[in-house]
Every structure is written in structure tokens, then in C-alpha cells.
Design an enzyme around this catalytic site. Structure first.
Site, short mmCIF file in Angstrom:
data_model
loop_
_atom_site.label_atom_id
_atom_site.label_comp_id
_atom_site.label_asym_id
_atom_site.label_seq_id
_atom_site.Cartn_x
_atom_site.Cartn_y
_atom_site.Cartn_z
N ASN A 32 -19.00 22.46 -22.74
CA ASN A 32 -19.18 20.90 -23.98
C ASN A 32 -18.36 19.74 -22.70
O ASN A 32 -17.37 20.27 -22.63
CB ASN A 32 -19.28 21.22 -24.96
CG ASN A 32 -19.56 19.87 -25.85
OD1 ASN A 32 -20.78 18.90 -25.21
ND2 ASN A 32 -18.68 19.46 -27.11
N HIS B 62 -16.18 16.65 -24.94
CA HIS B 62 -16.63 15.73 -26.41
C HIS B 62 -15.07 15.00 -26.08
O HIS B 62 -13.78 14.69 -25.32
CB HIS B 62 -15.44 16.27 -26.75
CG HIS B 62 -15.32 16.62 -28.46
ND1 HIS B 62 -16.06 16.09 -29.22
CD2 HIS B 62 -14.29 15.72 -29.08
CE1 HIS B 62 -15.65 15.62 -30.63
NE2 HIS B 62 -13.75 15.12 -30.24
N SER C 77 -12.26 15.38 -23.32
CA SER C 77 -12.37 17.23 -22.91
C SER C 77 -12.89 17.66 -22.56
O SER C 77 -14.14 17.67 -23.17
CB SER C 77 -11.60 17.37 -24.16
OG SER C 77 -10.37 16.87 -24.41
N LEU D 131 -16.60 24.33 -34.00
CA LEU D 131 -17.02 23.23 -33.69
C LEU D 131 -16.00 22.14 -32.68
O LEU D 131 -14.68 22.18 -32.91
CB LEU D 131 -17.27 22.22 -34.54
CG LEU D 131 -17.67 20.88 -34.17
CD1 LEU D 131 -19.30 20.90 -33.89
CD2 LEU D 131 -17.23 20.26 -36.12
N ASP D 132 -15.66 21.78 -31.00
CA ASP D 132 -15.32 20.89 -30.35
C ASP D 132 -13.97 22.35 -30.20
O ASP D 132 -13.11 21.27 -29.92
CB ASP D 132 -14.76 20.42 -30.94
CG ASP D 132 -16.20 19.19 -31.09
OD1 ASP D 132 -17.13 19.94 -29.47
OD2 ASP D 132 -16.24 18.64 -31.78
N GLN E 294 -16.01 6.87 -21.32
CA GLN E 294 -17.99 7.03 -20.61
C GLN E 294 -17.30 7.30 -18.48
O GLN E 294 -17.65 8.15 -18.44
CB GLN E 294 -18.53 6.37 -21.06
CG GLN E 294 -19.26 6.91 -22.08
CD GLN E 294 -20.79 6.12 -22.34
OE1 GLN E 294 -20.69 5.58 -21.47
NE2 GLN E 294 -21.15 6.56 -23.57
N GLN F 282 -14.28 7.82 -17.58
CA GLN F 282 -13.03 9.36 -16.63
C GLN F 282 -14.39 10.07 -17.59
O GLN F 282 -14.23 11.36 -16.26
CB GLN F 282 -12.53 9.14 -17.78
CG GLN F 282 -11.83 8.64 -17.42
CD GLN F 282 -11.08 8.14 -16.63
OE1 GLN F 282 -10.27 9.25 -16.02
NE2 GLN F 282 -10.53 7.22 -15.68
#
Length: 213
Positions: free
Chosen positions: A107, A109, A136, A144-145, A171, A173
Site C-alpha cells: 500500500n 499512504h 510511505s 491499519l497503515d 503525489q 513523490q
């Protein structure tokens, strides 16, 4: 050829970055399918434009989160993915789903985890007067995350910034680091052992990979 399945809920800009990297042979693999929990997600159009099968599963079709995730797993597994990529997927995943793809589910985040898990990260950064923000990429676990971080990118926060300024900076990055992490996984360089991310046979620190420059 290794196979990637991407899950989205919205615009799909990170999906586009990964599509582009695959087309440019920067990722040794192919996106086999894209799934969205929103029928109007623009990312589905990005997938179709690239000739990638695009699927929608919406919550109102199912009696429970578990039933939704069972069907989603069945449909994903039909593509036999080596890696499942969450790219702005806004549903909490069931423990069964996370366990099924453990070690091959990642994922991105928009915060420097462990700071600001959950939603509205850019707003929280501005409200708290932070001078640094970022994004990250991490393996997904039941927290969660909270899974092990693979790679982070930082951006400055300037006085007078609003959420749009910060979002755009983050975004930019994300579009650089997410395809890079996917390429590491596809090349067999990136794995998860226990609750740690490993790159090239070595465990990464808590904040993920950091170049030694």
C-alpha cells in the site's frame, strides 16, 4: 512474466505511474487486472485505455465485508498475481484478505508513517504546523497503515501552503517511489519476513530503505 493486480477507488494516478513504468520496462511484470470498489473511479478508464481488464465490485452487492472480500479474492486469484497493489483503495480489508495475500500486498499512504495513519493526512499536517510531510510504501498487515515500511519520501511544507499544494507535492513523490518499490518486488529483491521488510537479503530499518549517500 510476473503478474500484478491493482486495487483502486478513485482517480488512479498511482495506477497510471505503475502502468507507465510497466510500459517503459522499468518494472519486470505486467498489470493483469484492476479492481475498483467505485463504479465511477477514473482509474478504471485509465486501465481500459491501457488494455487492462477493469472490474468493479461495490459494497451494496454483498451482505458483509467478509462476503465482499471473499468474492474479491476469488476474482483476484483468477489472475494468479505475484503482487497485489493498493493504489488509493479506500476500503478497510478483512483479516482473511490480508492473511491470504500476506507478503505480497503493498500500500502507499500519504504520510511519514507511523505519523498520521488513516484519513485526512494533509489536513493534519497543516493543522499541526509540520514543516515536513511525505509518503510511505509499506507491506499491509492487520494494523491499519501499520505494516512494515519499505520506502518513504519526504517533502517540505511551506508557510501559506493549502491542502492542494501539499497533495500535489506528495503525489509527485508517490509517482516516483511506488513504481520503484513494485520493481524491487518483481525482481525478487523485496520480501517480508516476520513483521519486517527485507531488501537484497537485509532487513530494512523502521522508516524503510534509506540510501547511504
Amino acid at each position: 512474466m510476473k503478474h500484478i493486480v491493482v486495487l483502486i477507488s478513485g482517480n488512479g494516478s498511482n495506477l497510471q505511474a505503475i502502468i507507465d513504468a510497466c510500459q517503459q520496462k522499468k518494472i519486470n511484470g505486467t498489470i493483469s487486472a484492476v479492481f475498483s470498489n467505485k463504479a465511477d473511479a477514473f482509474g478504471l478508464e485509465r486501465a481500459r485505455e491501457a488494455g487492462i481488464p477493469a472490474h468493479t465490485l461495490t459494497a451494496d452487492q454483498f451482505a458483509s465485508r467478509e462476503a465482499f472480500d471473499r468474492e474479491l479474492m476469488l476474482e483476484i486469484d483468477a489472475y494468479a498475481p505475484d503482487l497485489v497493489v493498493l493504489a488509493g483503495y479506500m476500503r478497510i480489508l478483512s483479516p482473511a484478505f490480508v492473511a491470504h495475500y500476506r507478503g505480497r500486498l503493498i500500500n502507499i499512504h500519504p504520510s511519514l508513517l507511523p505519523k498520521y495513519p488513516g484519513l485526512h493526512t494533509h489536513r493534519q499536517v497543516l493543522e499541526n504546523g509540520d514543516e515536513e510531510h511525505g509518503t510511505s510504501v509499506h507491506f499491509v498487515t492487520d494494523e491499519l497503515d501499520g505494516g512494515p515500511v519499505i520506502l518513504q519520501a519526504t517533502v517540505p511544507v511551506f508557510e501559506g501552503d493549502d491542502e492542494d499544494d501539499v497533495t500535489a507535492r506528495v503525489q509527485a513523490q508517490e509517482h516516483a517511489i511506488y513504481p520503484l518499490v513494485v520493481s524491487w518486488f518483481m525482481e525478487g529483491r523485496l520480501t517480508m519476513h516476520g513483521n519486517a521488510a527485507w531488501l537484497d537479503g537485509k532487513p530494512l530499518p523502521a522508516q524503510g530503505y534509506a540510501s547511504e549517500e
